[in-house]
Design a protein around this motif. Structure first.
Motif, PDB file in Angstrom:
ATOM      1  N   MET A  54       6.482 -13.348  -3.174  1.00  0.00           N
ATOM      2  CA  MET A  54       5.712 -12.170  -3.522  1.00  0.00           C
ATOM      3  C   MET A  54       5.308 -12.294  -4.984  1.00  0.00           C
ATOM      4  SD  MET A  54       5.702 -10.592  -0.653  1.00  0.00           S
ATOM      5  CE  MET A  54       4.997  -9.000  -1.097  1.00  0.00           C
ATOM      6  N   GLU A  55       4.052 -11.946  -5.285  1.00  0.00           N
ATOM      7  CA  GLU A  55       3.536 -11.978  -6.642  1.00  0.00           C
ATOM      8  C   GLU A  55       3.333 -10.550  -7.150  1.00  0.00           C
ATOM      9  OE1 GLU A  55       0.795 -16.019  -6.079  1.00  0.00           O
ATOM     10  OE2 GLU A  55      -0.134 -14.051  -6.346  1.00  0.00           O
ATOM     11  N   GLN A  61      -8.100 -11.930   2.009  1.00  0.00           N
ATOM     12  CA  GLN A  61      -7.368 -13.157   2.286  1.00  0.00           C
ATOM     13  C   GLN A  61      -7.875 -14.250   1.356  1.00  0.00           C
ATOM     14  OE1 GLN A  61      -5.143 -12.608   4.923  1.00  0.00           O
ATOM     15  NE2 GLN A  61      -6.050 -10.562   4.985  1.00  0.00           N
ATOM     16  N   GLU A  62      -6.984 -15.160   0.979  1.00  0.00           N
ATOM     17  CA  GLU A  62      -7.350 -16.225   0.061  1.00  0.00           C
ATOM     18  C   GLU A  62      -6.689 -17.535   0.474  1.00  0.00           C
ATOM     19  OE1 GLU A  62      -7.331 -13.173  -3.775  1.00  0.00           O
ATOM     20  OE2 GLU A  62      -5.950 -14.881  -3.693  1.00  0.00           O
ATOM     21  N   VAL A  63      -7.358 -18.627   0.163  1.00  0.00           N
ATOM     22  CA  VAL A  63      -6.776 -19.956   0.319  1.00  0.00           C
ATOM     23  C   VAL A  63      -6.993 -20.709  -0.986  1.00  0.00           C
ATOM     24  CG1 VAL A  63      -7.074 -20.086   2.818  1.00  0.00           C
ATOM     25  CG2 VAL A  63      -8.914 -20.875   1.317  1.00  0.00           C
ATOM     26  N   PHE A 100       1.152 -11.474  -1.335  1.00  0.00           N
ATOM     27  CA  PHE A 100       2.048 -12.358  -0.595  1.00  0.00           C
ATOM     28  C   PHE A 100       1.434 -13.747  -0.556  1.00  0.00           C
ATOM     29  CE2 PHE A 100       2.415 -14.558   3.468  1.00  0.00           C
ATOM     30  CZ  PHE A 100       3.764 -14.853   3.489  1.00  0.00           C
ATOM     31  N   ARG A 101       2.265 -14.788  -0.747  1.00  0.00           N
ATOM     32  CA  ARG A 101       1.755 -16.153  -0.742  1.00  0.00           C
ATOM     33  C   ARG A 101       2.670 -17.054   0.068  1.00  0.00           C
ATOM     34  NH1 ARG A 101       1.602 -18.695  -6.443  1.00  0.00           N
ATOM     35  NH2 ARG A 101       3.749 -19.322  -5.952  1.00  0.00           N
ATOM     36  N   ARG A 138      -2.904 -16.808   0.608  1.00  0.00           N
ATOM     37  CA  ARG A 138      -2.471 -15.589  -0.078  1.00  0.00           C
ATOM     38  C   ARG A 138      -3.120 -14.376   0.566  1.00  0.00           C
ATOM     39  NH1 ARG A 138      -3.971 -16.799  -4.818  1.00  0.00           N
ATOM     40  NH2 ARG A 138      -1.981 -17.348  -5.782  1.00  0.00           N
ATOM     41  N   SER A 139      -2.347 -13.308   0.685  1.00  0.00           N
ATOM     42  CA  SER A 139      -2.857 -12.027   1.164  1.00  0.00           C
ATOM     43  C   SER A 139      -2.536 -10.974   0.121  1.00  0.00           C
ATOM     44  CB  SER A 139      -2.205 -11.656   2.500  1.00  0.00           C
ATOM     45  OG  SER A 139      -2.691 -10.409   2.961  1.00  0.00           O
TER      46      SER A 139
END
Length: 225
Positions: free
Chosen positions: A102-103, A21-23, A63-64, A54-55
């Motif tokens: 989506m990236e 997981q990201e922020v 995914f963001r 972001r996951s």
């Protein structure tokens, strides 16, 4: 609009099971093309900022979900034709956007065995935006509209938990009143106030962001249970 939120909810729910997981936070500019500016004009850039979650669903797909806000505006001070010079219109609004995209990363930058410090990527998804400002006289429309965000970016890994991104994206709208100039009036009365009725407005976000990753460490389990 309900379908948009259902799709976003399904994607967010499925992403919670990902291992990373990201922020992040970013700053940049908002710009626009429409009846007051037919092409991207850097002089119309206004400050903006974004926060996002972001996951990473796989080593190349993420995914963001993001919230982006800032001012947006343009004017006929540099007219594109004689009609624009006579019209002398302008607008300045605050825009707030919520989006899910989506990236897709072109390089396997999350592979532990082959360290790659950078990757270009593409993104696309769905979004909604709201406007805060003065409406055109005698014109009724909703201040909340839908958009399709898409664009390109480049990520650079500082270390396993921190990296920076440079991104440029467009938001295709289904709306011709972002600049308060359109062809929605009585077409029997022709005048220079009209815009192009066949060209919806587009806005853009260009910016740089910093991301912090949070890794989930799975707990050991007993295989004999």
């Amino acid at each position: 609009m309900r379908i948009l939120w259902v799709v976003c909810l399904v994607i967010m729910t499925s992403s919670l099971s990902a291992q990373n997981q990201e922020v992040g936070f970013g700053i940049g500019t908002l710009n626009y093309t429409g009846d007051l500016g037919r092409t991207y004009d850097i002089l119309n850039s206004r400050p903006a900022a974004t926060v996002f979650y972001r996951s990473n669903l796989s080593k190349v797909v993420s995914f963001r979900a993001a919230i982006t806000g800032g001012s947006i505006g343009a004017s006929d001070k540099r007219p594109i034709d004689a009609f624009a010079e006579k019209r002398d219109a302008s607008f300045s609004l605050f825009l707030l956007e919520a989006s899910t995209v989506m990236e897709y990363h072109f390089m396997n930058w999350r592979d532990d065995k082959h360290v790659v410090r950078f990757t270009p990527y593409l993104f696309g998804g769905l979004g909604i935006f709201g406007l805060s400002g003065t409406k055109e006289k005698a014109t009724e429309y909703s201040n909340v509209q839908g958009a399709i965000p898409f664009g390109v970016g480049m990520k650079y890994v500082l270390n396993p938990k921190w990296y920076v991104s440079l991104e440029a994206g467009a938001r295709k709208t289904f709306f011709d009143y972002l600049d308060n100039v359109s062809a929605g009036r009585n077409q029997l009365v022709k005048n220079y106030q009209y815009g192009n009725p066949y060209d919806n407005d587009v806005y853009y976000f260009v910016g740089i962001s910093v991301t912090r990753a949070f890794y989930e460490i799975p707990c050991p389990t007993n295989p004999y249970k």
